[in-house]
Scaffold this motif. Sequence first.
Motif, PDB file in Angstrom:
ATOM      1  N   ILE A 126       0.841  -1.087  -0.028  1.00 16.03           N
ATOM      2  CA  ILE A 126       0.037   0.261  -0.107  1.00 16.03           C
ATOM      3  C   ILE A 126       0.877   1.236   0.095  1.00 16.03           C
ATOM      4  O   ILE A 126       1.757   1.330   0.955  1.00 16.03           O
ATOM      5  CB  ILE A 126      -0.803   0.066   1.224  1.00 16.03           C
ATOM      6  N   ARG A 127       0.760   2.060  -0.996  1.00 15.61           N
ATOM      7  CA  ARG A 127       1.382   3.386  -0.934  1.00 15.61           C
ATOM      8  C   ARG A 127       1.016   4.330   0.219  1.00 15.61           C
ATOM      9  O   ARG A 127       0.073   4.296   0.718  1.00 15.61           O
ATOM     10  CB  ARG A 127       1.367   3.966  -2.185  1.00 15.61           C
ATOM     11  N   PRO A 128       1.705   5.152   0.513  1.00 15.74           N
ATOM     12  CA  PRO A 128       1.642   6.289   1.708  1.00 15.74           C
ATOM     13  C   PRO A 128       0.220   7.083   1.140  1.00 15.74           C
ATOM     14  O   PRO A 128      -0.305   7.162   0.042  1.00 15.74           O
ATOM     15  CB  PRO A 128       2.693   7.023   1.673  1.00 15.74           C
ATOM     16  N   PRO A 129      -0.456   7.628   2.080  1.00  9.61           N
ATOM     17  CA  PRO A 129      -1.261   8.383   1.864  1.00  9.61           C
ATOM     18  C   PRO A 129      -1.058   9.520   0.913  1.00  9.61           C
ATOM     19  O   PRO A 129      -0.018   9.933   0.917  1.00  9.61           O
ATOM     20  CB  PRO A 129      -1.924   9.088   3.228  1.00  9.61           C
ATOM     21  N   GLY A 130      -1.805  10.183  -0.002  1.00  9.67           N
ATOM     22  CA  GLY A 130      -1.515  11.072  -0.883  1.00  9.67           C
ATOM     23  C   GLY A 130      -1.111  12.540  -0.397  1.00  9.67           C
ATOM     24  O   GLY A 130      -0.698  13.328  -1.029  1.00  9.67           O
ATOM     25  N   SER A 131      -1.586  12.817   0.978  1.00  9.28           N
ATOM     26  CA  SER A 131      -1.453  13.983   1.438  1.00  9.28           C
ATOM     27  C   SER A 131      -0.925  13.758   2.908  1.00  9.28           C
ATOM     28  O   SER A 131      -1.311  12.885   3.770  1.00  9.28           O
ATOM     29  CB  SER A 131      -2.549  14.927   1.350  1.00  9.28           C
ATOM     30  N   GLU A 132       0.215  14.741   3.329  1.00  7.67           N
ATOM     31  CA  GLU A 132       0.526  14.542   4.874  1.00  7.67           C
ATOM     32  C   GLU A 132      -0.135  15.756   5.563  1.00  7.67           C
ATOM     33  O   GLU A 132       0.088  15.768   6.873  1.00  7.67           O
ATOM     34  CB  GLU A 132       2.069  14.773   5.044  1.00  7.67           C
ATOM     35  N   LEU A 133      -0.759  16.538   4.885  1.00  6.10           N
ATOM     36  CA  LEU A 133      -1.299  17.670   5.567  1.00  6.10           C
ATOM     37  C   LEU A 133      -2.470  17.517   6.766  1.00  6.10           C
ATOM     38  O   LEU A 133      -3.388  16.689   6.368  1.00  6.10           O
ATOM     39  CB  LEU A 133      -2.071  18.654   4.450  1.00  6.10           C
ATOM     40  N   LEU A 134      -2.251  18.134   7.865  1.00  5.88           N
ATOM     41  CA  LEU A 134      -3.456  17.861   8.728  1.00  5.88           C
ATOM     42  C   LEU A 134      -4.648  19.237   8.587  1.00  5.88           C
ATOM     43  O   LEU A 134      -4.002  19.944   8.338  1.00  5.88           O
ATOM     44  CB  LEU A 134      -2.986  18.297  10.364  1.00  5.88           C
ATOM     45  N   CYS A 135      -5.595  18.806   8.782  1.00  8.33           N
ATOM     46  CA  CYS A 135      -6.758  19.709   8.029  1.00  8.33           C
ATOM     47  C   CYS A 135      -7.881  19.883   8.959  1.00  8.33           C
ATOM     48  O   CYS A 135      -8.199  19.003   9.723  1.00  8.33           O
ATOM     49  CB  CYS A 135      -7.374  19.214   6.668  1.00  8.33           C
ATOM     50  N   GLU A 136      -8.557  20.989   9.110  1.00  9.26           N
ATOM     51  CA  GLU A 136      -9.771  21.268   9.880  1.00  9.26           C
ATOM     52  C   GLU A 136      -9.353  21.230  11.343  1.00  9.26           C
ATOM     53  O   GLU A 136     -10.305  21.308  12.061  1.00  9.26           O
ATOM     54  CB  GLU A 136     -10.759  20.387   9.585  1.00  9.26           C
ATOM     55  N   ILE A 137      -8.028  21.407  11.881  1.00 14.42           N
ATOM     56  CA  ILE A 137      -7.904  21.569  13.175  1.00 14.42           C
ATOM     57  C   ILE A 137      -7.124  22.986  13.480  1.00 14.42           C
ATOM     58  O   ILE A 137      -6.014  23.173  13.070  1.00 14.42           O
ATOM     59  CB  ILE A 137      -6.982  20.300  13.862  1.00 14.42           C
ATOM     60  N   PRO A 138      -7.779  23.859  14.131  1.00  9.49           N
ATOM     61  CA  PRO A 138      -7.230  25.105  13.957  1.00  9.49           C
ATOM     62  C   PRO A 138      -5.688  25.243  14.617  1.00  9.49           C
ATOM     63  O   PRO A 138      -4.785  25.975  14.116  1.00  9.49           O
ATOM     64  CB  PRO A 138      -8.198  26.052  14.841  1.00  9.49           C
ATOM     65  N   ASP A 139      -5.250  24.312  15.658  1.00  8.10           N
ATOM     66  CA  ASP A 139      -4.141  24.486  16.292  1.00  8.10           C
ATOM     67  C   ASP A 139      -3.146  23.577  15.771  1.00  8.10           C
ATOM     68  O   ASP A 139      -2.038  23.425  16.483  1.00  8.10           O
ATOM     69  CB  ASP A 139      -4.353  24.465  17.667  1.00  8.10           C
ATOM     70  N   ALA A 140      -3.534  22.679  14.690  1.00  9.90           N
ATOM     71  CA  ALA A 140      -2.562  21.378  14.301  1.00  9.90           C
ATOM     72  C   ALA A 140      -1.439  22.055  13.637  1.00  9.90           C
ATOM     73  O   ALA A 140      -1.171  23.143  12.984  1.00  9.90           O
ATOM     74  CB  ALA A 140      -3.420  20.816  13.359  1.00  9.90           C
ATOM     75  N   GLU A 141      -0.438  21.216  13.743  1.00 14.48           N
ATOM     76  CA  GLU A 141       0.698  21.552  12.876  1.00 14.48           C
ATOM     77  C   GLU A 141       0.474  21.348  11.568  1.00 14.48           C
ATOM     78  O   GLU A 141      -0.579  20.619  11.283  1.00 14.48           O
ATOM     79  CB  GLU A 141       2.094  20.466  13.330  1.00 14.48           C
TER      80      GLU A 141
END
Length: 317
Positions: free
Chosen positions: A113-128
């Motif tokens: 299984i290839r890695p997820p297409g994105s590493e971005l954390l989304c919709e979490i205001p205080d996230a890295e």
Amino acid sequence: MNTSPREWPELVYQDLAPMVAYLNRLVQVGGKYTLDEPFEVGWGNVVLDVTPRGLRTPTLRQQDVSFAVHHRLLDADVVIEADTGSRTLSLSSGSSIAEFYAAFCRAAGELGIRPPGSELLCEIPDAEPSFGDDVQQRDWDEEAAQLMWQALDLAAAGLETWQAPYLGHRPRVGVMWGGFDLSATRYRAQPTLPRPGRPAFMQNAELEAYVSVGFSFGGPQAPAAGMYGYIWPRPNGLDGRSWGVDGAVWDPDAGLMLLPWSVLRELDNPRRAIGSFGDAVYQAAVETADWPSNLIGSRCDGWHMSRTPPAAARSNP
């Protein structure tokens, strides 16, 4: 777990907040794979199923492998199940999202299984910005995880009962892994104009008119857990309405109908109350936004329906 599975536990956001933050980030790792699936209006294809053990992606298909990711809240682990094998990643010891993501990608790679297409954390205001940047050590709280699963399971039962008789397009009830809320959404074939200046994923969620009812654990700005409802596009005429359950209110600032969990758990039949709340939200859409009333079928149990032949069949000799 001290409470019976059929009881509605008390939910205190301040006690659950660390695990809400942890799981919101964690489920996005497996959840990202759903973005490679055929797009369903309003992102209905991305929701995570509430299972008897936790939260699970739908079956996902890459070119050479089919798989699913099961975030097992009651077992403190994440299981990657594929036609090429399975791998289990423990969550019981303290680790960071960055460490988990690296371990997940190694395990997934062993299954083809290839890695997820994105590493971005989304919709979490205080996230890295991304999984790899989130190096905060996070501890697994077994009691909080059990309470969260219990609340999701109970709310899902009510939402599935409410959703069942709708005859229009309705994605399955599940957790939207970005905002980490449990959602039951009804659509009708009416294109709408998304609000400008918003991220693409939010604009995609506003391509069609919909009525949504769901459950949230709350957040820093609105810490009370409970059910919510809203209508897109938001119509006029929602002030002063009844929302089907004593204690349910309209919050014009948030644009939401709200049924607090603290109210729900004190009722004789909370599951039925979720249906009454949802029915009131939909009725508001009928009366204020010209939604069709004939898209609601009969609400009955499956065994009863299977013993009752359709009228056309009964009329035949």
